[in-house]
Design a protein around this motif. Sequence first.
Motif, short mmCIF file in Angstrom:
data_model
loop_
_atom_site.label_atom_id
_atom_site.label_comp_id
_atom_site.label_asym_id
_atom_site.label_seq_id
_atom_site.Cartn_x
_atom_site.Cartn_y
_atom_site.Cartn_z
N ARG A 1 0.83 -1.21 0.00
CA ARG A 1 0.00 0.00 0.00
C ARG A 1 0.85 1.26 0.00
NH1 ARG A 1 -5.28 -0.70 3.61
NH2 ARG A 1 -6.45 -1.84 2.07
N ARG A 2 1.93 1.22 0.80
CA ARG A 2 2.81 2.38 0.86
C ARG A 2 3.45 2.64 -0.50
NH1 ARG A 2 7.19 2.05 5.32
NH2 ARG A 2 5.35 2.28 6.63
N ARG A 3 3.92 1.56 -1.15
CA ARG A 3 4.51 1.71 -2.48
C ARG A 3 3.49 2.20 -3.50
NH1 ARG A 3 7.93 -3.55 -2.09
NH2 ARG A 3 9.80 -2.74 -1.10
N ARG B 1 0.85 4.03 -2.79
CA ARG B 1 0.64 5.45 -2.51
C ARG B 1 1.78 6.29 -3.07
NH1 ARG B 1 0.21 5.18 3.16
NH2 ARG B 1 -1.30 3.52 3.41
N GLU B 2 3.02 5.83 -2.88
CA GLU B 2 4.18 6.54 -3.40
C GLU B 2 4.12 6.61 -4.93
OE1 GLU B 2 7.54 4.42 -1.88
OE2 GLU B 2 7.36 5.28 0.14
#
Length: 197
Positions: free
Chosen positions: A31-33, A35-36
């Motif tokens: 998810r973080r990737r 979002r990035e």
Amino acid sequence: ILRIPPVMLVLIVGFLLALVLLLIWALIMLRRRQRERTAILAAQAETERQKMQVEAIQKNAEERNQFFANISHDMRTPLNAITGFIRLARKENIEPQERRDYLEKAEASSKLLLDLINDTLTVSKLSSGRLELKPVPCHTSALIGAIAYPIRAAAEAKRITFTVDTTSMQDCVILADQLNLEKIFLNLLTNAVKFTP
């Protein structure tokens, strides 16, 4: 389950718990990737939009500069004609009819110059979104007459034959922005006179 030794159960539960924690961690990282990546794509899209906006502004500025360069060049022609005809009209040993002719030609050139100045103002209004069309009923014969007179004078000044043939045309009333329509035809015909040897 009762037959499985407790140690083995603890190991299986620990393994499953570690697997669940690993999956949770993987999902968080994914998810973080994501979002990035979304933020990077949004930033790239914004950069591209700003780049296109800057290019559009630059193109608009170049076109406006080119228009003003052309119009200032075009303004010199009738201005030179005005001063030349006035200079000729000031001569002492000329016939009154010849003097009137020079003054009429100077007047026609001054109208052309005024039209060019008005074109400049029209472009300014157009670029600022303040141009309003004002359609009114107008006779085609009056429209043609208003256009033909200054063009005929400009053509005569260059010794060009200019003929208006309305024999097959019926005089009718049309709804049009007469001033802007005249400007369009005057621009086209002025360029025709200007670039005809």
